[in-house]
Design an enzyme around this catalytic site. Sequence first.
Site, PDB file in Angstrom:
ATOM      1  N   VAL A 198       0.861  -1.177   0.000  1.00  0.00           N
ATOM      2  CA  VAL A 198       0.000   0.000   0.000  1.00  0.00           C
ATOM      3  C   VAL A 198       0.897   1.227   0.000  1.00  0.00           C
ATOM      4  O   VAL A 198       1.923   1.255   0.675  1.00  0.00           O
ATOM      5  CB  VAL A 198      -0.946   0.018   1.216  1.00  0.00           C
ATOM      6  CG1 VAL A 198      -0.175   0.053   2.524  1.00  0.00           C
ATOM      7  CG2 VAL A 198      -1.896   1.208   1.157  1.00  0.00           C
ATOM      8  N   SER A 199       0.558   2.227  -0.811  1.00  0.00           N
ATOM      9  CA  SER A 199       1.376   3.426  -0.930  1.00  0.00           C
ATOM     10  C   SER A 199       0.503   4.658  -0.811  1.00  0.00           C
ATOM     11  O   SER A 199      -0.460   4.833  -1.549  1.00  0.00           O
ATOM     12  CB  SER A 199       2.106   3.439  -2.284  1.00  0.00           C
ATOM     13  OG  SER A 199       2.756   4.664  -2.480  1.00  0.00           O
ATOM     14  N   LYS A 200       0.863   5.535   0.125  1.00  0.00           N
ATOM     15  CA  LYS A 200       0.138   6.788   0.279  1.00  0.00           C
ATOM     16  C   LYS A 200       0.323   7.670  -0.950  1.00  0.00           C
ATOM     17  O   LYS A 200      -0.500   8.526  -1.248  1.00  0.00           O
ATOM     18  CB  LYS A 200       0.614   7.525   1.524  1.00  0.00           C
ATOM     19  CG  LYS A 200       0.266   6.824   2.829  1.00  0.00           C
ATOM     20  CD  LYS A 200       0.748   7.626   4.024  1.00  0.00           C
ATOM     21  CE  LYS A 200       0.394   6.927   5.331  1.00  0.00           C
ATOM     22  NZ  LYS A 200       0.864   7.695   6.510  1.00  0.00           N
TER      23      LYS A 200
END
Length: 210
Positions: free
Chosen positions: A8-10
């Site tokens: 998951v990547s902001k």
Amino acid sequence: MLVGYMRVSKADGSQTTNLQRDALLAEGVDPEALYEDRASGKKEDRPELAACVKSLRHGDTLVVWKLDRLGRDLRHLVNIVHDLTQRGIGLKVLTGQGAALDTTTASGKLVFGIFAALAEFERELISERTIAGLAAARARGRKGGRPYKMTPAKLRLAMASMGKPGTNVGDLCKELGITRQTLYRHVSPTGELREDGRKLLAKDRSKVAR
């Protein structure tokens, strides 16, 4: 055995791995064989990816939702897949532009071969641009490349070492991270200070005195 990796990547707004998790589970990945990192794709320290790759065994298949979940860039991706292939481990991508990549099949291996060729092409372009840039800089009277810097600490070590019989100058330069030219500009073969060396130590003493 199928092993899944999620990230998951902001940076891209994907705050959860729910979509990735559902897709991996639907593909048949065991919930106990899922690894998840919460970091930017450009961040090199991804402990769960490292643990995932380490856990894989010959005959296993690594499953990812999209290619961008796995590699930081094309070369990083190619290096990962090459390592997996050498260990007899497959890679399967479920969706996105890399969905045709399944290194357990002949067509998937062909796609990876194209990726590898593109990565090599990218490396060659970077190398050509670097060489051209250095040549242009030299033509303008500038020297390219990383400077080899002498420091006061390195200079004192060089003085002590050069004064000893049997000192290998090449080994000393490697240890200090400088060239022979830099060494001899500061120190004589017998360990005596030269003009550049005296200036460097004088500047260092003035800093200490402040």
